[in-house]
Design a protein around this motif. Structure first.
Motif, short mmCIF file in Angstrom:
data_model
loop_
_atom_site.label_atom_id
_atom_site.label_comp_id
_atom_site.label_asym_id
_atom_site.label_seq_id
_atom_site.Cartn_x
_atom_site.Cartn_y
_atom_site.Cartn_z
N TYR A 20 0.80 -1.24 0.00
CA TYR A 20 0.00 0.00 0.00
C TYR A 20 0.83 1.28 0.00
N GLY A 62 1.13 -2.10 5.45
CA GLY A 62 -0.07 -2.88 5.19
C GLY A 62 0.20 -3.99 4.19
N GLU A 64 -1.74 -7.80 2.13
CA GLU A 64 -2.83 -8.77 1.94
C GLU A 64 -2.82 -9.76 3.11
N ASP A 65 -3.92 -10.49 3.24
CA ASP A 65 -4.08 -11.40 4.38
C ASP A 65 -2.97 -12.47 4.46
N GLN A 68 0.37 -11.09 5.47
CA GLN A 68 0.23 -10.60 6.86
C GLN A 68 0.40 -11.75 7.86
N CYS A 95 -1.85 -0.61 9.40
CA CYS A 95 -2.86 -1.52 8.89
C CYS A 95 -2.54 -3.00 9.18
N ALA A 96 -2.17 -3.81 8.18
CA ALA A 96 -1.84 -5.20 8.48
C ALA A 96 -0.74 -5.27 9.54
N GLN A 99 -2.36 -4.45 12.87
CA GLN A 99 -3.13 -5.59 13.39
C GLN A 99 -2.21 -6.66 13.97
N ARG A 124 -13.02 -9.35 11.82
CA ARG A 124 -13.43 -8.83 10.51
C ARG A 124 -14.69 -7.99 10.63
N ASN A 151 -7.96 1.14 3.86
CA ASN A 151 -8.41 0.06 2.98
C ASN A 151 -8.19 -1.25 3.73
N HIS A 152 -9.20 -1.65 4.50
CA HIS A 152 -9.04 -2.85 5.33
C HIS A 152 -10.38 -3.51 5.59
N GLY A 153 -10.32 -4.83 5.81
CA GLY A 153 -11.52 -5.57 6.16
C GLY A 153 -11.63 -5.77 7.67
N GLY A 154 -10.50 -5.62 8.36
CA GLY A 154 -10.47 -5.88 9.80
C GLY A 154 -11.06 -4.73 10.62
N HIS A 192 -2.98 4.83 5.44
CA HIS A 192 -2.00 4.79 4.35
C HIS A 192 -1.90 6.20 3.78
N1 GLN Z 1 -5.44 -7.64 5.42
C1 GLN Z 1 -5.84 -6.67 6.39
C2 GLN Z 1 -7.31 -6.29 6.33
O1 GLN Z 1 -7.91 -6.33 5.28
C3 GLN Z 1 -4.97 -5.44 6.27
C4 GLN Z 1 -5.18 -4.68 5.00
C5 GLN Z 1 -4.16 -3.58 4.83
O2 GLN Z 1 -3.05 -3.67 5.31
N2 GLN Z 1 -4.51 -2.54 4.08
O3 GLN Z 1 -7.87 -5.92 7.34
#
Ligand code: GLN
Length: 237
Positions: A20, A62, A64-65, A68, A95-96, A99, A124, A151-154, A192
């Motif tokens: 990112y 940050g 992807e899952d 991470q 971000c990632a 987390q 999530r 930009n995150h799902g968590g 980000h």
């Molecule tokens: N994979 C994590 C989420 O979607 C972090 C995404 C990110 O780092 N932008 O929550």
């Protein structure tokens, strides 16, 4: 570090967590250190390399899952970041990376163990949080409003051992109420942008923590201020 020595800035796992643009945080830190005449060395540590334990600032971004989860596993096995934090290193985790500094997080539908260096857990959300993020930073840090792109799902839930970095005024952050976390010299954020380009005062806070200096010489922030005004306005729209 003493003012004569070189500031060492580590970028954690560029091979896994550079999706990112958060590597820009390292460039901003080195640039703002150089503007003050503080020599800075930037060190990119890949996931197959041992983590240095004596650097001054550690940055993680940050991703992807999958990467991470892999990054968390390797950092736990390596143990270097834990040692560095115990010795007083400053950290910016995005971000990632943010987390995985907590106790646990979800990736690819499964729960993973984090580093446990921030008292928080992530699960999530029902929707992905994508867009401008803005927040009023904890007044004790003395910083102007935080601006970023998330930009995150968590979703992240803070424990007693951390303070929220900011109160959300636009976007989602941790949960729509708070954004990021702060404990000691560790900052976590969903921003980000990269975060330090959009929040140069946060960069200077990390530099002050790392150098032990109470204040840093002012620099010309005309362009950063323009960017901030534009993005803070966009978040209000
Ligand atoms: N994979 C994590 C989420 O979607 C972090 C995404 C990110 O780092 N932008 O929550």
């Amino acid at each position: 570090m003493s003012t004569e020595s070189t500031l060492r800035v580590v970028w954690i796992y560029p091979d896994l967590l550079s999706t990112y643009g958060d590597r820009g945080n390292m460039l901003i830190l080195a640039h703002r250190a150089a503007l003050r005449g503080i020599p800075a060395e930037t060190i990119e540590v890949r996931s197959d390399q041992p983590m240095p334990t004596t650097a001054d600032i550690y940055l993680i971004g940050g991703g992807e899952d999958g990467p991470q989860a892999l990054a968390a596993e390797r950092l736990i096995t390596d143990g270097g970041v834990h040692k560095a934090v115990a010795q007083g290193a400053a950290v910016l985790a995005v971000c990632a990376g943010y987390q995985l500094f907590g106790h646990s997080f979800f990736a690819k539908g499964a729960k993973y163990q984090g580093l446990g260096l921030l008292d928080l857990t992530s699960d999530r959300g029902e929707t992905r949080a994508v867009g401008e993020l803005r927040g009023d930073v904890d007044p004790r840090l003395g910083l102007p409003p935080l601006t970023g792109f998330e930009n995150h799902g968590g979703r992240t839930h803070l424990g007693e051992g951390v303070a929220p970095l900011a109160r959300v005024t636009a976007g989602i952050g941790n949960d729509g109420q708070t954004e990021g976390a702060w404990h000691g010299k560790i900052l976590g954020t969903y921003s980000h942008g990269p975060a330090l380009a959009r929040n140069p005062d946060v960069a200077d806070l990390l530099l002050r923590w790392a150098t032990g200096l109470d204040s840093l010489a002012p620099v010309d922030d005309t362009w950063a201020d323009r960017l901030r005004t534009e993005r803070l306005t966009a978040a209000s729209a």
